[in-house]
Design an enzyme around this catalytic site. Structure first.
Site: not given
Ligand code: PMM
Length: 280
Positions: A228, A262
């Site tokens: 991020k 994650r």
């Molecule tokens: N971040 C993204 C998408 N989904 N879900 C949860 N629970 N927590 C997060 O921090 C989160 C998420 C955005 O990141 P990506 O585009 O790399 O998936």
């Protein structure tokens, strides 16, 4: 597939096995901010997911709608058509680990659960679709409740908080109580401070630093900071070159008591966690 029972026991201390679990990210979107365009077809997404399993992911998180800043919503049928074939193919290939579906729509979640998903990862904390709490109650699936200010489209418009940790903790506690009142089992609820969702870097860092205050709610805390921009801002690295930053952030989260991390790259994190477990 039911959640393994040991995963329903809240963590008692940072790094206490089996926590933290490593959740591998599979974005099946043409525009996701970090690996967009590379896994936007079923076969490529399945191959990517199998690689994450080989690398030691405990959970796979499959998403068909980008939540990057400025992203526009995707219709439910498009989102379903992206995620369901991937989940079904993984189950058909014998992948047995829990799968979560990253969606805010009950119709997409229902189709994903039918295809073999176990957990709904809802970045709106089950607020965007009024049918989501009842669906998760009925299906007895896991439910991740994430904090976000606004929507992906407008969330980075001057976010302001008086005490970000207290406000996020209180919001998540109230959302957890609401879904429990709707019939979701308390042990199926995980909370997530939403790193990067309507927050300035200082807000994001405070939420990790003071993660024990979130864990004090009693719900396992999921932390997603992989690649991020708040991390990139610290070192000047572009989104495709933030693995070291992501690993360092995830380790801090683990030491602060995160239950689920994650990440885009589970392999290096598992190795780092083995070291941290031995000496923390
Ligand atoms: N971040 C993204 C998408 N989904 N879900 C949860 N629970 N927590 C997060 O921090 C989160 C998420 C955005 O990141 P990506 O585009 O790399 O998936």
């Amino acid at each position: 597939m039911p959640l393994p029972r040991t995963w329903l026991i809240p963590p008692v201390a940072p790094l206490a096995p089996p926590w933290p679990l490593v959740m591998g990210i599979v974005n099946v979107t043409p525009d996701s901010f970090s690996d967009g365009g590379r896994h936007d077809h079923t076969d490529a997404a399945v191959a990517h997911a199998l690689r994450l399993v080989e690398d030691g992911a405990d959970i796979l998180d499959i998403g068909g709608e980008s939540t990057r800043p400025g992203a526009l919503p995707v219709p439910a049928d498009v989102e379903t058509a992206r995620v369901v074939p991937v989940i079904a193919a993984l189950r058909a290939r014998g992948v047995g680990i829990p799968v979560s579906v990253d969606t805010t729509k009950a119709a997409v979640a229902a189709a994903a659960l039918d295809a073999g998903a176990d957990i709904v990862n809802d970045v709106s904390a089950a607020t965007r679709d009024p049918d989501m709490p009842a669906l998760c109650a009925r299906r007895r699936c896991g439910l991740v409740l994430m904090h976000m200010r606004g929507t992906p489209r407008d969330m980075q418009n001057a976010p302001a908080y008086t005490d970000v940790v207290a406000e996020v903790a209180e919001y998540l506690r109230r959302r957890a109580e609401a879904v429990i009142a709707a019939g979701v089992a308390r042990e199926h609820v995980w909370i997530d401070p939403g790193f990067g969702f309507g927050k300035l870097p200082a807000h994001n860092f405070a939420l990790v630093r003071e993660l024990p205050r979130l864990a004090a709610t009693g719900y396992p805390v999921l932390l997603g900071l992989s690649r991020k921009s708040s991390l990139g801002n610290l070192t000047g690295r572009p989104v495709n070159d933030r693995e070291v930053e992501s690993l360092a952030g995830a380790l801090v989260g683990a030491l602060k008591g995160a239950a689920v991390l994650r990440v885009h790259e589970p392999g290096p994190l598992r190795r780092a966690l083995a070291v941290a477990r031995a000496m923390a």
